[in-house]
Design a protein around this motif. Structure first.
Motif, PDB file in Angstrom:
ATOM      1  N   LEU A  93      23.588  21.689 -38.900  1.00  0.00           N
ATOM      2  CA  LEU A  93      24.037  21.446 -37.667  1.00  0.00           C
ATOM      3  C   LEU A  93      25.569  20.898 -37.339  1.00  0.00           C
ATOM      4  O   LEU A  93      26.121  21.051 -36.541  1.00  0.00           O
ATOM      5  CB  LEU A  93      23.055  20.914 -36.569  1.00  0.00           C
ATOM      6  CG  LEU A  93      21.554  21.626 -36.405  1.00  0.00           C
ATOM      7  CD1 LEU A  93      20.796  20.570 -35.680  1.00  0.00           C
ATOM      8  CD2 LEU A  93      21.917  22.832 -35.670  1.00  0.00           C
ATOM      9  N   LYS A  96      27.805  23.055 -40.205  1.00  0.00           N
ATOM     10  CA  LYS A  96      27.791  24.296 -39.723  1.00  0.00           C
ATOM     11  C   LYS A  96      28.424  25.414 -41.009  1.00  0.00           C
ATOM     12  O   LYS A  96      29.487  26.193 -40.819  1.00  0.00           O
ATOM     13  CB  LYS A  96      28.736  24.609 -38.516  1.00  0.00           C
ATOM     14  CG  LYS A  96      28.392  23.895 -37.231  1.00  0.00           C
ATOM     15  CD  LYS A  96      29.407  23.884 -36.145  1.00  0.00           C
ATOM     16  CE  LYS A  96      28.959  23.048 -35.132  1.00  0.00           C
ATOM     17  NZ  LYS A  96      28.827  21.569 -35.472  1.00  0.00           N
ATOM     18  N   ALA A 161      25.574  19.994 -27.452  1.00  0.00           N
ATOM     19  CA  ALA A 161      26.125  20.731 -28.700  1.00  0.00           C
ATOM     20  C   ALA A 161      26.639  22.059 -27.998  1.00  0.00           C
ATOM     21  O   ALA A 161      26.180  23.234 -28.466  1.00  0.00           O
ATOM     22  CB  ALA A 161      24.884  21.182 -29.519  1.00  0.00           C
ATOM     23  N   ILE A 164      27.150  25.338 -30.211  1.00  0.00           N
ATOM     24  CA  ILE A 164      26.162  25.920 -30.963  1.00  0.00           C
ATOM     25  C   ILE A 164      25.059  26.489 -29.703  1.00  0.00           C
ATOM     26  O   ILE A 164      24.680  27.570 -29.520  1.00  0.00           O
ATOM     27  CB  ILE A 164      25.030  24.787 -31.532  1.00  0.00           C
ATOM     28  CG1 ILE A 164      25.993  24.332 -32.902  1.00  0.00           C
ATOM     29  CG2 ILE A 164      23.724  25.493 -32.048  1.00  0.00           C
ATOM     30  CD1 ILE A 164      25.412  23.337 -33.516  1.00  0.00           C
ATOM     31  N   SER A 165      24.919  25.688 -28.482  1.00  0.00           N
ATOM     32  CA  SER A 165      23.868  26.004 -27.594  1.00  0.00           C
ATOM     33  C   SER A 165      24.698  25.311 -26.115  1.00  0.00           C
ATOM     34  O   SER A 165      24.344  24.261 -25.814  1.00  0.00           O
ATOM     35  CB  SER A 165      22.522  25.478 -27.695  1.00  0.00           C
ATOM     36  OG  SER A 165      21.935  25.763 -26.537  1.00  0.00           O
ATOM     37  N   LYS A 168      22.682  23.645 -23.248  1.00  0.00           N
ATOM     38  CA  LYS A 168      21.898  22.239 -23.359  1.00  0.00           C
ATOM     39  C   LYS A 168      22.639  21.251 -23.206  1.00  0.00           C
ATOM     40  O   LYS A 168      24.241  20.928 -23.556  1.00  0.00           O
ATOM     41  CB  LYS A 168      21.287  22.019 -24.904  1.00  0.00           C
ATOM     42  CG  LYS A 168      20.156  22.959 -25.052  1.00  0.00           C
ATOM     43  CD  LYS A 168      19.854  23.034 -26.630  1.00  0.00           C
ATOM     44  CE  LYS A 168      18.513  23.941 -26.580  1.00  0.00           C
ATOM     45  NZ  LYS A 168      18.796  25.327 -26.366  1.00  0.00           N
ATOM     46  N   VAL A 222      14.413  19.308 -30.160  1.00  0.00           N
ATOM     47  CA  VAL A 222      15.762  19.742 -30.083  1.00  0.00           C
ATOM     48  C   VAL A 222      16.289  20.285 -31.160  1.00  0.00           C
ATOM     49  O   VAL A 222      17.376  21.149 -31.176  1.00  0.00           O
ATOM     50  CB  VAL A 222      16.662  18.841 -29.439  1.00  0.00           C
ATOM     51  CG1 VAL A 222      17.991  19.029 -29.148  1.00  0.00           C
ATOM     52  CG2 VAL A 222      15.694  18.149 -28.245  1.00  0.00           C
ATOM     53  N   ASP A 225      15.366  23.698 -31.948  1.00  0.00           N
ATOM     54  CA  ASP A 225      15.911  24.671 -30.956  1.00  0.00           C
ATOM     55  C   ASP A 225      17.249  25.025 -31.547  1.00  0.00           C
ATOM     56  O   ASP A 225      17.731  26.075 -31.433  1.00  0.00           O
ATOM     57  CB  ASP A 225      15.592  24.000 -29.642  1.00  0.00           C
ATOM     58  CG  ASP A 225      15.926  24.973 -28.447  1.00  0.00           C
ATOM     59  OD1 ASP A 225      16.763  26.107 -28.898  1.00  0.00           O
ATOM     60  OD2 ASP A 225      15.471  24.753 -27.349  1.00  0.00           O
ATOM     61  N   LEU A 226      18.036  23.950 -31.642  1.00  0.00           N
ATOM     62  CA  LEU A 226      19.505  24.139 -32.069  1.00  0.00           C
ATOM     63  C   LEU A 226      19.773  24.810 -33.268  1.00  0.00           C
ATOM     64  O   LEU A 226      20.392  25.751 -33.391  1.00  0.00           O
ATOM     65  CB  LEU A 226      20.128  22.856 -32.061  1.00  0.00           C
ATOM     66  CG  LEU A 226      20.246  21.894 -30.762  1.00  0.00           C
ATOM     67  CD1 LEU A 226      20.932  20.665 -31.327  1.00  0.00           C
ATOM     68  CD2 LEU A 226      21.207  22.695 -29.729  1.00  0.00           C
ATOM     69  N   SER A 229      19.284  28.438 -32.672  1.00  0.00           N
ATOM     70  CA  SER A 229      20.330  28.821 -31.998  1.00  0.00           C
ATOM     71  C   SER A 229      21.562  29.141 -32.814  1.00  0.00           C
ATOM     72  O   SER A 229      22.354  30.026 -32.488  1.00  0.00           O
ATOM     73  CB  SER A 229      20.758  27.844 -30.775  1.00  0.00           C
ATOM     74  OG  SER A 229      19.850  27.592 -29.821  1.00  0.00           O
ATOM     75  N   MET A 230      21.736  28.175 -33.851  1.00  0.00           N
ATOM     76  CA  MET A 230      22.964  28.373 -34.608  1.00  0.00           C
ATOM     77  C   MET A 230      22.731  29.590 -35.595  1.00  0.00           C
ATOM     78  O   MET A 230      23.711  30.438 -35.761  1.00  0.00           O
ATOM     79  CB  MET A 230      22.972  27.144 -35.600  1.00  0.00           C
ATOM     80  CG  MET A 230      24.136  27.168 -36.497  1.00  0.00           C
ATOM     81  SD  MET A 230      24.500  25.686 -37.501  1.00  0.00           S
ATOM     82  CE  MET A 230      25.888  26.068 -38.358  1.00  0.00           C
TER      83      MET A 230
END
Length: 269
Positions: A93, A96, A161, A164-165, A168, A222, A225-226, A229-230
């Motif tokens: 995260l 990346k 973030a 990424i998302s 949020k 979280v 989830d992130l 999403s990535m």
């Protein structure tokens, strides 16, 4: 879209609730294996291994779950999954890297086998502990998600973030944590539906440490989830698949559970 979401939700509940509440534990285990099978298929698709590769990967993941169940080594799986979520996921995260290519793709395909097996074992062990136990554990993630949604809508100003998302916010994350704390404290204080995950945790480590563990689990919900999403952002898709009309894919529904379940059982144990 709303009608489709509602219909899908009703169908899912009509399957999941009776099996969770009334069916034998073995039947619950079979149902979760099916969920893991589809989640693994979506994981491989996001890593761009092709249609046949995704099907083969899902089959391998399912076989790993079955074999690991025979070996009865869930704690080792929980530790391995925990290392991934505590070390590798935050690194991804922050830095990346390109995930669907080279060494990272190989690593994530291998890690996925551990992650999904650990998820199955954690849910199965929680169900063995009781219906109230497994539901209260799932409720940690559900409350964090619901609290984050409403707090984010009402107070969200600072992006958590954005690369990424974008939806949020920090305020949403705090709102999710508050929801989990409120329900957990109330459940422990009222001795509601015991034994629950909250009561077991408080009995084992005390109220203060139990609330700290719950805070850690909210944080990793979280992270899960992130992370998904990535994966989706790099794959150029909005949903992990179209398996659940109006809701996206299976991974979209369990992404936050993947780190929370093994970590919860590991920290409890």
């Amino acid at each position: 879209m709303l009608k489709t979401r509602v219909i899908t939700a009703v169908v899912l509940l009509a399957v999941l609730l009776p099996v969770t509440l009334f069916a034998p534990v073995a039947a619950f285990g079979v149902l979760i294996r099916v969920v893991v099978l589809f989640a693994a298929w979506e994981w491989a698709r996001l890593l761009k291994v092709g249609s046949l590769g995704s099907i083969l990967y899902a089959a391998v993941a399912s076989a790993v779950v079955v074999l690991s169940a025979e070996l009865e080594a869930p704690r080792a799986l929980f530790k391995a999954a925990g290392i991934f979520w505590i070390v590798a996921a935050p690194f991804v995260l922050l830095r990346k890297p390109v995930l669907a290519a080279g060494v990272w793709r190989v690593f994530l395909l291998a890690a996925g086998l551990v992650i999904f097996a650990a998820c199955w074992h954690a849910l199965f062990a929680a169900r063995v502990a009781g219906v109230a136990f497994v539901l209260s554990l799932l409720l940690v993630v559900w409350l964090a998600d619901i609290g984050a949604y409403f707090a984010g809508k009402a107070f969200g100003r600072h992006k958590l973030a954005p690369a990424i998302s974008p939806g949020k916010t920090w305020e949403g994350a705090v709102g999710g944590w508050v929801a989990v704390m409120a329900v957990s404290i109330a459940a422990i204080a009222l001795h509601a539906f015991e034994p629950t995950f909250y009561s077991a945790l408080a009995t084992r480590v005390g109220l203060g440490r139990a609330l700290f563990v719950l805070t850690v689990l909210v944080v990793f919900s979280v992270v899960g989830d992130l992370f998904e999403s990535m994966l989706k952002r790099q794959a150029g898709v909005k949903d992990s698949s179209g398996l659940l009309p109006g809701h996206g894919g299976v991974l979209d529904r369990i992404d936050a559970l993947l780190p929370v379940l093994p970590l919860a059982m590991l920290l409890l144990g």
